[in-house]
Design a protein around this motif. Structure first.
Motif, PDB file in Angstrom:
ATOM      1  N   LEU A 135       0.832  -1.195   0.000  1.00 10.67           N
ATOM      2  CA  LEU A 135       0.000   0.000   0.000  1.00 10.67           C
ATOM      3  C   LEU A 135       0.870   1.249   0.000  1.00 10.67           C
ATOM      4  N   GLY A 136       0.374   2.291  -0.613  1.00  7.30           N
ATOM      5  CA  GLY A 136       1.089   3.556  -0.642  1.00  7.30           C
ATOM      6  C   GLY A 136       0.912   4.326   0.655  1.00  7.30           C
ATOM      7  N   SER A 137       1.529   5.471   0.716  1.00  9.77           N
ATOM      8  CA  SER A 137       1.460   6.291   1.927  1.00  9.77           C
ATOM      9  C   SER A 137       0.094   6.952   2.093  1.00  9.77           C
ATOM     10  N   ALA A 138      -0.711   7.002   1.034  1.00  8.37           N
ATOM     11  CA  ALA A 138      -2.009   7.667   1.111  1.00  8.37           C
ATOM     12  C   ALA A 138      -2.966   6.958   2.060  1.00  8.37           C
ATOM     13  N   ILE A 139      -2.768   5.678   2.304  1.00  2.59           N
ATOM     14  CA  ILE A 139      -3.678   4.925   3.156  1.00  2.59           C
ATOM     15  C   ILE A 139      -3.601   5.402   4.605  1.00  2.59           C
ATOM     16  N   SER A 140      -2.478   5.934   5.017  1.00  3.91           N
ATOM     17  CA  SER A 140      -2.321   6.345   6.416  1.00  3.91           C
ATOM     18  C   SER A 140      -2.489   7.848   6.621  1.00  3.91           C
ATOM     19  N   GLN A 141      -2.772   8.584   5.576  1.00  2.47           N
ATOM     20  CA  GLN A 141      -2.933  10.033   5.710  1.00  2.47           C
ATOM     21  C   GLN A 141      -4.398  10.388   5.863  1.00  2.47           C
ATOM     22  N   GLN A 142      -4.667  11.398   6.707  1.00  9.01           N
ATOM     23  CA  GLN A 142      -6.018  11.885   6.902  1.00  9.01           C
ATOM     24  C   GLN A 142      -6.019  13.405   6.800  1.00  9.01           C
ATOM     25  N   GLU A 143      -7.111  13.935   6.294  1.00  9.17           N
ATOM     26  CA  GLU A 143      -7.258  15.387   6.193  1.00  9.17           C
ATOM     27  C   GLU A 143      -8.691  15.729   6.575  1.00  9.17           C
ATOM     28  N   ALA A 144      -8.842  16.640   7.520  1.00  7.65           N
ATOM     29  CA  ALA A 144     -10.171  17.064   7.962  1.00  7.65           C
ATOM     30  C   ALA A 144     -10.349  18.546   7.657  1.00  7.65           C
ATOM     31  N   HIS A 145     -11.585  18.937   7.384  1.00  7.86           N
ATOM     32  CA  HIS A 145     -11.904  20.339   7.137  1.00  7.86           C
ATOM     33  C   HIS A 145     -12.938  20.805   8.153  1.00  7.86           C
ATOM     34  N   VAL A 146     -12.854  22.066   8.535  1.00 14.20           N
ATOM     35  CA  VAL A 146     -13.834  22.682   9.419  1.00 14.20           C
ATOM     36  C   VAL A 146     -14.337  23.937   8.726  1.00 14.20           C
ATOM     37  N   ILE A 147     -15.662  24.074   8.623  1.00 15.77           N
ATOM     38  CA  ILE A 147     -16.240  25.272   8.027  1.00 15.77           C
ATOM     39  C   ILE A 147     -17.243  25.872   9.001  1.00 15.77           C
ATOM     40  N   ASN A 148     -17.409  27.181   8.919  1.00 20.72           N
ATOM     41  CA  ASN A 148     -18.350  27.900   9.762  1.00 20.72           C
ATOM     42  C   ASN A 148     -19.577  28.223   8.926  1.00 20.72           C
ATOM     43  N   ILE A 149     -20.723  27.654   9.285  1.00 18.97           N
ATOM     44  CA  ILE A 149     -21.944  27.928   8.534  1.00 18.97           C
ATOM     45  C   ILE A 149     -22.830  28.935   9.256  1.00 18.97           C
ATOM     46  N   GLY A 150     -22.322  29.514  10.351  1.00 23.83           N
ATOM     47  CA  GLY A 150     -23.090  30.501  11.111  1.00 23.83           C
ATOM     48  C   GLY A 150     -23.057  31.866  10.440  1.00 23.83           C
ATOM     49  N   ASP A 151     -23.892  32.771  10.937  1.00 21.71           N
ATOM     50  CA  ASP A 151     -23.900  34.148  10.444  1.00 21.71           C
ATOM     51  C   ASP A 151     -22.577  34.826  10.774  1.00 21.71           C
ATOM     52  N   PRO A 152     -22.106  35.726   9.896  1.00 23.60           N
ATOM     53  CA  PRO A 152     -20.823  36.394  10.169  1.00 23.60           C
ATOM     54  C   PRO A 152     -20.829  37.188  11.478  1.00 23.60           C
ATOM     55  N   ASP A 153     -21.978  37.746  11.860  1.00 29.39           N
ATOM     56  CA  ASP A 153     -22.041  38.549  13.095  1.00 29.39           C
ATOM     57  C   ASP A 153     -22.497  37.733  14.301  1.00 29.39           C
ATOM     58  N   GLY A 154     -22.879  36.491  14.102  1.00 24.93           N
ATOM     59  CA  GLY A 154     -23.390  35.653  15.188  1.00 24.93           C
ATOM     60  C   GLY A 154     -22.357  34.676  15.689  1.00 24.93           C
ATOM     61  N   PRO A 155     -22.792  33.789  16.554  1.00 22.82           N
ATOM     62  CA  PRO A 155     -21.860  32.770  17.063  1.00 22.82           C
ATOM     63  C   PRO A 155     -21.519  31.768  15.967  1.00 22.82           C
ATOM     64  N   PRO A 156     -20.363  31.168  16.043  1.00 20.06           N
ATOM     65  CA  PRO A 156     -19.983  30.199  15.001  1.00 20.06           C
ATOM     66  C   PRO A 156     -20.828  28.922  15.073  1.00 20.06           C
ATOM     67  N   ARG A 157     -21.133  28.385  13.928  1.00 22.65           N
ATOM     68  CA  ARG A 157     -21.752  27.061  13.805  1.00 22.65           C
ATOM     69  C   ARG A 157     -20.797  26.248  12.949  1.00 22.65           C
ATOM     70  N   LEU A 158     -20.009  25.443  13.593  1.00 23.78           N
ATOM     71  CA  LEU A 158     -18.938  24.737  12.901  1.00 23.78           C
ATOM     72  C   LEU A 158     -19.380  23.346  12.474  1.00 23.78           C
ATOM     73  N   ILE A 159     -18.967  22.984  11.274  1.00 20.45           N
ATOM     74  CA  ILE A 159     -19.130  21.624  10.776  1.00 20.45           C
ATOM     75  C   ILE A 159     -17.736  21.120  10.441  1.00 20.45           C
ATOM     76  N   SER A 160     -17.376  20.012  11.031  1.00 25.66           N
ATOM     77  CA  SER A 160     -16.085  19.406  10.686  1.00 25.66           C
ATOM     78  C   SER A 160     -16.371  18.078  10.002  1.00 25.66           C
TER      79      SER A 160
END
Length: 90
Positions: free
Chosen positions: A15-40
């Motif tokens: 197996l190549g090295s890609a099998i052991s690599q992980q990448e996660a993303h976090v985005i904020n779907i909340g209003d810019p002036d309100g509290p954050p609503r994060l989705i990871s």
């Protein structure tokens, strides 16, 4: 009575090295002036690139690169002269 343990060497992984690599993303779907609503979400793991549409609600206007337009990284493989000679007999 003595038991002998039969041991063996594990073969090297193909197996190549890609099998052991992980990448996660976090985005904020909340209003810019309100509290954050994060989705990871897991963007890639176990050699797969996961589709963000699975994790992001349909009402969120989120810009992402579709999987069919994504460029894959190039992993270079270097061989020694001896390894090349073993692969290609004279």
């Amino acid at each position: 009575m003595e038991q002998k343990m039969m041991g063996h060497n594990r073969r090297p992984s193909l197996l190549g090295s890609a099998i052991s690599q992980q990448e996660a993303h976090v985005i904020n779907i909340g209003d810019p002036d309100g509290p954050p609503r994060l989705i990871s979400y897991l963007a890639s793991s176990q050699g797969f690139v996961w589709n963000p549409e699975i994790f992001i609600p349909s009402y969120v206007d989120y810009d992402y690169t579709p999987l069919e337009n994504r460029r894959e990284p190039i992993h270079e493989i270097f061989l020694s002269d001896e390894e090349i000679e073993q692969m290609f007999p004279k």
